[in-house]
Scaffold this active site. Structure first.
Site, PDB file in Angstrom:
ATOM      1  N   ASP A 110       1.099   4.008  -3.019  1.00 17.39           N
ATOM      2  CA  ASP A 110       0.681   5.398  -2.789  1.00 17.39           C
ATOM      3  C   ASP A 110       1.782   6.381  -3.161  1.00 17.39           C
ATOM      4  O   ASP A 110       1.539   7.374  -3.839  1.00 17.39           O
ATOM      5  CB  ASP A 110       0.330   5.612  -1.305  1.00 17.39           C
TER       6      ASP A 110
ATOM      7  N   SER B  95      -7.323   1.990  -3.912  1.00 14.89           N
ATOM      8  CA  SER B  95      -6.056   2.381  -3.291  1.00 14.89           C
ATOM      9  C   SER B  95      -5.113   3.030  -4.289  1.00 14.89           C
ATOM     10  O   SER B  95      -4.269   3.839  -3.911  1.00 14.89           O
ATOM     11  CB  SER B  95      -5.336   1.139  -2.765  1.00 14.89           C
TER      12      SER B  95
ATOM     13  N   GLU C 179       0.830  -1.202   0.000  1.00 17.71           N
ATOM     14  CA  GLU C 179       0.000   0.000   0.000  1.00 17.71           C
ATOM     15  C   GLU C 179       0.868   1.258   0.000  1.00 17.71           C
ATOM     16  O   GLU C 179       0.677   2.167  -0.800  1.00 17.71           O
ATOM     17  CB  GLU C 179      -0.917  -0.006   1.232  1.00 17.71           C
TER      18      GLU C 179
END
Ligand code: NAG
Ligand code: NAG
Ligand code: NAG
Length: 571
Positions: free
Chosen positions: A280, A480, A276
């Site tokens: 990002d 995400s 994640e």
């Protein structure tokens, strides 16, 4: 716009009581055993240090004043647009009486705690040994672990917590005692398989057929170069031990010709690279390589603790991308929602933009669909909060870079907590009246609730994003991925505005809903996930893709031609 939020927190005072103690967070049912996706593990040793945040009551008239400022400074049509408050300005506006701060602080200090009062005087961080906390809160604390046996464990209350009546009167809730963090794992595909029919712009062959920075630049009309602007800034939030490795960032940057680095990290202890976090960072930087990036790491794994953290900073980054949501509905109390929303309003009043991913289970929410065939949909919090911007996911319709369609698992729907905010009334009404909407049966969703997401970006599983993670290239999909992309776009728009001495965009939704044509409308697909019913993407706004995906050129124009700016030039 009228304040739309009524103080839920007052319910505390009419909660159950015993011998002068008041039950807090009364909506949360007792759970003495396994909860959610966390398993009760062990009793916490008496001396084990624990930390939690105590949210103090904000008087109702002060809360309404905050909400009024929030709407005024965020509405491009309002004369006060862009007149954001400073950290001290918020403290003055909230005007939490010193007597209230002192009483709660003394109570915990006398129970053996050290305390830190937040800069807005509405939050006290309390650190103390577990046994002392159990006595002060008349509860019992336990370690909870994940079933997959990772070494991650959190401390929370395994029963209700109580406060003495005179303290409970001054407190909305104690954070991190009853909430469990949601563990989202962005789906990782190895080996990578990309079906996109476009040349691979990254050097690594693993990116072939996947979404890369160049694909996003082409589809969202991003400029090939943007100037760095002093004071412009953005951040990604990371929880759950998600960290990053500089070597992954530089191999992504080198391969895909983008300058990807983290400028500042707040918090963060263990350098364990996580999917994640690396997704990002790589993609917010892929969109906005020129902008200063902070990684805000929250070691409590708590959304509330995170939002308190960013609103306590004197120079908080201007745009925050959060690809995490909360876990199941039953962990959310009215007090928790109220407290988070107050903090979101503080952020907006300061001129900060907060974007959340809408979730990856379509209408089922992060809770999942469950086995019941006709179970109502599960709206997501904070995805359905009216005070933040929520980002859904799309796939390309064909195999080329072109029209997009709603990703079937893009989180979206209508809130059961919040009514339809003024800014989206017309858009939501138009959606419900659309002949193409093919609305699901009314028993499955709330006709009076706030609709989400607001906007979308690529994120579906048809062509995942190419991400350098843990030493190799892999495909990652989900909202995400969509969230940092849209966050990067808005951070760039802030760059244009700051350069022209205009204030940052702040809370984005009024601007977004006043400029639907600045997005590339998505008019097909449905977010039914694994179920029969979902919301269909139609012309205009819809609860699968919002207004659609960014058209940077149109957004740049719209964000530079806000009429109220003429009154609010920053000197
Ligand atoms: C919690 O779940 C674990 C694993 O499923 C089980 O072994 C344990 O008995 C459960 N504990 C309680 C108190 O229900
Ligand atoms: C809470 O307080 C009651 C007395 O008011 C006491 O009997 C009970 O043991 C306490 N519970 C915990 C978990 O501290
Ligand atoms: C529907 O949403 C409203 C807020 O708009 C809320 O008051 C109501 O309780 C919700 N209904 C259900 C069934 O959850």
């Amino acid at each position: 716009m009228l304040p739309m939020f009524r103080a839920f927190g007052l319910g505390v005072l009419i909660g159950l009581s015993h011998a002068g103690w008041i039950l807090q967070e009364a909506e949360v049912l007792p759970y003495s055993a396994n909860r959610s996706s966390w398993l009760l593990h062990d009793k916490v040793p008496a001396e084990h240090p624990v930390e939690f945040t105590v949210a103090l009551k904000v008087d109702e008239d002060r809360h309404s004043a905050l909400e009024k400022v929030f709407w005024e400074v965020s509405d491009p049509k309002h004369p006060k647009y862009g007149q954001h408050l400073s950290l001290d300005g918020i403290t003055q506006l909230l005007a939490v009486p010193d007597s209230r701060v002192g009483l709660v602080k003394d109570y915990f200090e006398q129970a053996g705690a050290t305390t830190v009062v937040g800069p807005n005087k509405d939050v006290i961080t309390v650190s103390m040994p577990a046994a002392a906390a159990e006595a002060a809160l008349n509860t019992s604390l336990s370690f909870f672990k994940r079933p997959e046996g990772s070494d991650r464990r959190i401390v929370t209350a395994s029963t209700h917590y109580w406060l003495p009546e005179h303290v409970a009167r001054e407190v909305v809730m104690v954070g991190e005692l009853l909430q469990f963090p949601h563990l989202s794992t962005a789906p990782l595909q190895k080996p990578v398989q990309g079906s996109g029919n476009w040349p691979n712009s990254c050097d690594d062959p693993g990116c072939s057929g996947l979404v890369t920075p160049a694909v996003l630049a082409q589809r969202y009309k991003l400029p090939s170069k943007s100037d760095a602007v002093a004071k412009n800034s953005m951040a990604v939030a990371e929880f759950q031990g998600q960290y990053y490795k500089d070597s992954d960032l530089s191999s992504f940057g080198n391969s895909c010709q983008r300058d990807v680095k983290v400028d500042k990290t707040i918090g963060g202890d263990k350098p364990v690279p996580g999917v994640e976090a690396e997704l990002d960072i790589e993609y917010i930087k892929a969109v906005a390589p020129e902008i200063h990036l902070t990684v805000v790491y929250d070691n409590q794994f708590s959304l509330l603790s995170w939002v308190n953290q960013i609103t306590s900073l004197q120079d908080s980054p201007l745009v925050h991308s959060v690809s995490y949501g909360n876990d199941e509905k039953q962990q959310i109390s009215a007090q928790y929602i109220y407290t988070c929303n107050t903090a979101f309003m503080k952020a907006g009043a300061r001129g900060l933009s907060i974007l959340f991913a809408s979730g990856d289970q379509g209408v089922c929410g992060r809770q999942g669909c469950g086995k019941r065939k006709h179970a109502p949909f599960h709206p997501d919090f904070p995805g359905d909060s009216p005070y933040i911007t929520t980002v859904g996911g799309t796939d390309f319709k064909g195999s080329d870079i072109g029209e997009e369609t709603a990703w079937s698992a893009s989180g979206g729907g209508f809130s059961n907590y919040f009514s339809i905010p003024e800014y989206q009334k017309a858009a939501v009404a138009a959606y419900k009246a659309s002949p193409d909407a093919n609305l699901p049966p009314q028993r499955l969703w709330n006709n009076t609730g706030r609709g989400y997401p607001d906007v979308a970006a690529l994120g579906g599983t048809k062509t995942p994003y190419c991400v350098a993670v843990q030493g190799e290239f892999a495909g990652v999909a989900g909202t995400s991925a969509a969230c940092p992309v849209v966050a990067g776009v808005f951070a760039k728009l802030n760059g244009l505005r700051l350069k022209a001495r205009k204030p940052p965009l702040g809370f984005l939704n009024p601007f977004i809903y006043q400029n639907p044509s600045a997005f590339q409308d998505v008019t097909s697909g449905k977010n039914s996930a694994t179920r029969k019913w979902g919301f269909t993407a139609v012309k205009g706004w819809d609860p699968a893709t919002g207004f659609g995906t960014p058209d940077y050129e149109a957004l740049a124009k719209a964000s530079m031609s806000i009429v109220s700016d003429d009154q609010t030039v920053v000197v």
